[in-house]
Design an enzyme around this catalytic site. Structure first.
Site, mmCIF file in Angstrom:
data_model
loop_
_atom_site.group_PDB
_atom_site.id
_atom_site.type_symbol
_atom_site.label_atom_id
_atom_site.label_comp_id
_atom_site.label_asym_id
_atom_site.label_seq_id
_atom_site.Cartn_x
_atom_site.Cartn_y
_atom_site.Cartn_z
ATOM 1 N N ARG A 119 6.552 -69.149 -20.476
ATOM 2 C CA ARG A 119 7.397 -68.397 -21.127
ATOM 3 C C ARG A 119 8.473 -69.027 -22.008
ATOM 4 O O ARG A 119 8.492 -70.179 -22.120
ATOM 5 C CB ARG A 119 8.181 -67.505 -20.047
ATOM 6 C CG ARG A 119 7.354 -66.537 -19.006
ATOM 7 C CD ARG A 119 8.236 -66.002 -18.000
ATOM 8 N NE ARG A 119 9.206 -65.042 -18.516
ATOM 9 C CZ ARG A 119 10.103 -64.612 -17.491
ATOM 10 N NH1 ARG A 119 10.237 -64.604 -16.265
ATOM 11 N NH2 ARG A 119 11.193 -63.787 -18.103
ATOM 12 N N ASP A 307 12.951 -53.615 -17.972
ATOM 13 C CA ASP A 307 12.427 -53.872 -16.548
ATOM 14 C C ASP A 307 11.973 -52.749 -15.795
ATOM 15 O O ASP A 307 11.115 -52.584 -15.020
ATOM 16 C CB ASP A 307 13.457 -54.431 -15.828
ATOM 17 C CG ASP A 307 13.507 -56.087 -16.057
ATOM 18 O OD1 ASP A 307 13.041 -56.524 -17.222
ATOM 19 O OD2 ASP A 307 14.287 -56.747 -15.401
ATOM 20 N N LYS A 334 7.245 -61.755 -20.287
ATOM 21 C CA LYS A 334 7.694 -61.937 -19.120
ATOM 22 C C LYS A 334 6.825 -62.412 -17.897
ATOM 23 O O LYS A 334 5.924 -63.073 -18.545
ATOM 24 C CB LYS A 334 8.293 -60.171 -18.732
ATOM 25 C CG LYS A 334 9.349 -59.834 -19.905
ATOM 26 C CD LYS A 334 10.702 -59.295 -19.238
ATOM 27 C CE LYS A 334 11.484 -58.899 -20.635
ATOM 28 N NZ LYS A 334 12.852 -58.570 -20.331
ATOM 29 N N ARG A 338 3.321 -57.420 -19.896
ATOM 30 C CA ARG A 338 3.505 -56.080 -19.195
ATOM 31 C C ARG A 338 2.859 -54.780 -19.600
ATOM 32 O O ARG A 338 2.481 -54.100 -19.014
ATOM 33 C CB ARG A 338 4.843 -55.911 -19.048
ATOM 34 C CG ARG A 338 5.379 -56.954 -17.920
ATOM 35 C CD ARG A 338 6.936 -56.576 -17.437
ATOM 36 N NE ARG A 338 7.258 -57.429 -16.135
ATOM 37 C CZ ARG A 338 8.411 -57.785 -15.654
ATOM 38 N NH1 ARG A 338 9.396 -57.292 -16.460
ATOM 39 N NH2 ARG A 338 8.828 -58.248 -14.577
ATOM 40 N N ARG A 379 7.177 -56.347 -10.530
ATOM 41 C CA ARG A 379 7.211 -55.192 -10.960
ATOM 42 C C ARG A 379 5.979 -54.310 -11.251
ATOM 43 O O ARG A 379 5.932 -53.099 -11.187
ATOM 44 C CB ARG A 379 8.089 -55.064 -12.217
ATOM 45 C CG ARG A 379 9.546 -55.737 -12.253
ATOM 46 C CD ARG A 379 10.412 -55.365 -13.088
ATOM 47 N NE ARG A 379 11.608 -56.365 -12.826
ATOM 48 C CZ ARG A 379 12.493 -55.972 -11.931
ATOM 49 N NH1 ARG A 379 12.492 -55.107 -11.203
ATOM 50 N NH2 ARG A 379 13.635 -57.010 -11.760
HETATM 51 O O1 S3P Z 1 19.795 -61.699 -18.206
HETATM 52 C C1 S3P Z 1 19.215 -61.114 -17.368
HETATM 53 O O2 S3P Z 1 19.676 -61.174 -16.098
HETATM 54 C C2 S3P Z 1 18.020 -60.393 -17.657
HETATM 55 C C3 S3P Z 1 17.800 -59.963 -18.799
HETATM 56 C C4 S3P Z 1 16.310 -59.219 -19.195
HETATM 57 O O3 S3P Z 1 15.452 -60.332 -19.734
HETATM 58 P P1 S3P Z 1 15.329 -60.147 -21.524
HETATM 59 O O4 S3P Z 1 16.721 -60.557 -22.035
HETATM 60 O O5 S3P Z 1 14.309 -61.469 -21.644
HETATM 61 O O6 S3P Z 1 14.834 -58.864 -21.692
HETATM 62 C C5 S3P Z 1 15.735 -59.062 -17.906
HETATM 63 O O7 S3P Z 1 14.459 -58.508 -18.135
HETATM 64 C C6 S3P Z 1 15.534 -59.664 -16.834
HETATM 65 O O8 S3P Z 1 15.098 -59.071 -15.578
HETATM 66 C C7 S3P Z 1 17.029 -60.116 -16.323
HETATM 67 C C1 PEP Z 2 12.059 -60.345 -16.442
HETATM 68 C C2 PEP Z 2 12.423 -60.472 -15.176
HETATM 69 O O1 PEP Z 2 12.727 -61.589 -14.408
HETATM 70 P P1 PEP Z 2 13.169 -62.883 -15.184
HETATM 71 O O2 PEP Z 2 13.117 -62.774 -16.724
HETATM 72 O O3 PEP Z 2 14.666 -63.074 -14.659
HETATM 73 O O4 PEP Z 2 12.307 -64.079 -14.651
HETATM 74 C C3 PEP Z 2 12.411 -59.285 -14.233
HETATM 75 O O5 PEP Z 2 12.832 -59.457 -13.024
HETATM 76 O O6 PEP Z 2 11.657 -58.287 -14.483
#
Ligand code: S3P
Ligand code: PEP
Length: 424
Positions: A119, A307, A334, A338, A379
């Site tokens: 990632r 999400d 992610k 997805r 998810r």
């Molecule tokens: O800041 C956070 O806690 C999160 C931001 C989101 O990610 P992105 O900013 O990469 O979309 C989300 O998808 C992730 O599960 C949690």
């Molecule tokens: C994207 C997710 O998690 P993270 O980016 O925090 O690993 C998630 O929980 O769907």
């Protein structure tokens, strides 16, 4: 004449705490002066990884009352010395702890699973380097990352938020520990509600932070002070039980999630409302009641609550017309790609889809059973398990993937829907 309508009595779902609030609060509490208490934290792979990483960085986090309370002894500074931290699969751990390491003093090595190594991290590595840390990564800016630092001066930072908002959130939370004020200018920000959550929690821990105008944020030095915080139930996790209510004609209440929630993902219920469910958001609870028919025929921009897009996509075949979801290009980066993962599994179930770089259309169908390929993505596992309430013979290739954010997911689904929950 009025016709009396009967509504099923709502079932009360037990939804664990918010991952995003728990991991932010852990970091802010470690950085603060004094001892903080987090009540009802999420206890799952992502938050235990975060807690363990903080311990490895030299901070003390005590689990009290059978994990009902996590007590964090704040150091009033970043980490010092030399340590290695393991972020497991947690994006928030890598993206929040790298800047936190950089405002400390010493040499820190961050690493994680193969999934996390794949990632993006480069925008963070580049920004920390520009601020004066010595940062080395794998080619392309991936984990493992080594940060050598004597602390950071602030200054002017430009952040590209198009891949993830977590880079900005991580830098923001460490900014009060920099030696001079920091002025952030942000472009192309995805997942904006998570940045709002960051700013709100920083203020709750006493930071001085002002948003001058959209995309320009100023943070002043001065650190944090300890506080006590009760963690709300996780709104992304709640999407599964709300969707379950919508497709089974039942009613589900999630206590503790209501007006004033810090989580943008609660807006997922707006999409269920467009699908015909009844939604009631009260001060301290949200209830979704399913009807006898699921409506489609709309396009929803889910970029700010991405999400939860898989939850909509998984139940969309049951709707009476196609549903298009857009604004979700960043979800390809992610735990899995997805959009591809959802399309692949829908095809295996006999459902037609169209996809583009940042969108997906799901067509009505009568899905047949299949073995869902979870791609180690919690998810995907949880969203398709919800569809399994309506179709027989749906199984997951990796039921344990849910442990990232909800280890008790399958038990809770079976408790709420004993007759129709898929046998996983
Ligand atoms: O800041 C956070 O806690 C999160 C931001 C989101 O990610 P992105 O900013 O990469 O979309 C989300 O998808 C992730 O599960 C949690
Ligand atoms: C994207 C997710 O998690 P993270 O980016 O925090 O690993 C998630 O929980 O769907």
């Amino acid at each position: 004449m009025t016709r009396a309508t009967t509504h099923p009595a709502p079932m009360t779902a037990r939804i664990p705490g918010s991952k995003s609030i728990t991991n932010r609060a852990l970091l802010l509490a470690a950085a603060a002066v004094g001892t903080s208490r987090l009540r009802s934290p999420l206890v799952s792979a992502d938050t235990v990884a975060f807690r363990t990483a903080l311990s490895d960085l030299g901070f003390t986090v005590a689990a009290l009352d059978h994990d009902e309370v996590w007590e964090v002894a704040g150091a009033g500074r970043g980490p010092t010395g030399s340590s290695a931290v393991w972020c497991e699969d947690a994006g928030t751990a890598a993206r929040f702890l790298a800047p936190f390491a950089a405002v400390g003093n010493g040499r820190f090595v961050l690493d994680g699973s193969a999934q996390l190594r794949a990632r993006p991290l480069r925008p963070l590595a580049d920004t920390l380097t520009a601020l004066g840390a010595t940062v080395t990564t794998e080619p392309g800016g991936a984990l493992p990352m080594t940060v050598e630092t004597g602390g950071l001066d602030g200054g002017t930072i430009t952040v590209d938020g198009s891949l993830s908002s977590q880079f900005l959130s991580g830098l923001l939370m460490s900014a009060p520990l920099m030696r001079t004020p920091v002025r952030f200018t942000v472009h192309n920000l995805v997942s904006r509600p998570y940045v709002n959550m960051t700013l709100t929690l920083m203020r709750r821990f006493g930071a001085q932070v002002t948003e001058q105008r959209e995309g320009v944020i100023e943070v002043h030095p001065g650190g944090y002070s300890a506080t006590d915080l009760t963690v709300e139930p996780d709104a992304s996790t709640a999407s599964y039980v709300f969707a379950a209510a919508a497709i089974t004609g039942t009613a589900v209440t999630v206590p503790g999630l209501g007006h004033g929630s810090l989580q943008g993902d609660l807006h997922f219920v707006d999409v269920l409302q467009r699908m015909g469910a009844q939604v009631r958001i009260a001060d301290t609870a949200t209830t979704v009641t399913g009807g006898d028919r699921l409506r489609g025929g709309f396009c929803a921009d889910m970029g700010e609550m991405s999400d939860t897009f898989m939850t909509v996509a998984a139940i969309a075949p049951l709707a009476d017309a196609p549903i298009t979801i857009r604004g979700i290009a960043h979800t390809r980066l992610k735990e899995s790609d997805r959009i591809a993962a959802v399309a692949e599994n829908l095809h295996a179930l006999g459902v037609a889809t169209d996809t583009g770089h940042d969108w997906l259309t799901v067509y009505p169908a009568s899905p047949t059973g299949a073995r869902i390929a979870c791609r180690r993505d919690h998810r995907i596992g949880m969203a398709f398990s919800v569809l399994g309430l309506r179709i027989p013979h749906l199984t997951l290739d990796d039921p344990s993937c849910v442990a990232k954010t909800f280890p008790g997911f399958h038990q809770e689904l079976r408790r709420l829907f004993p007759l129709s929950a898929p046998v996983i």
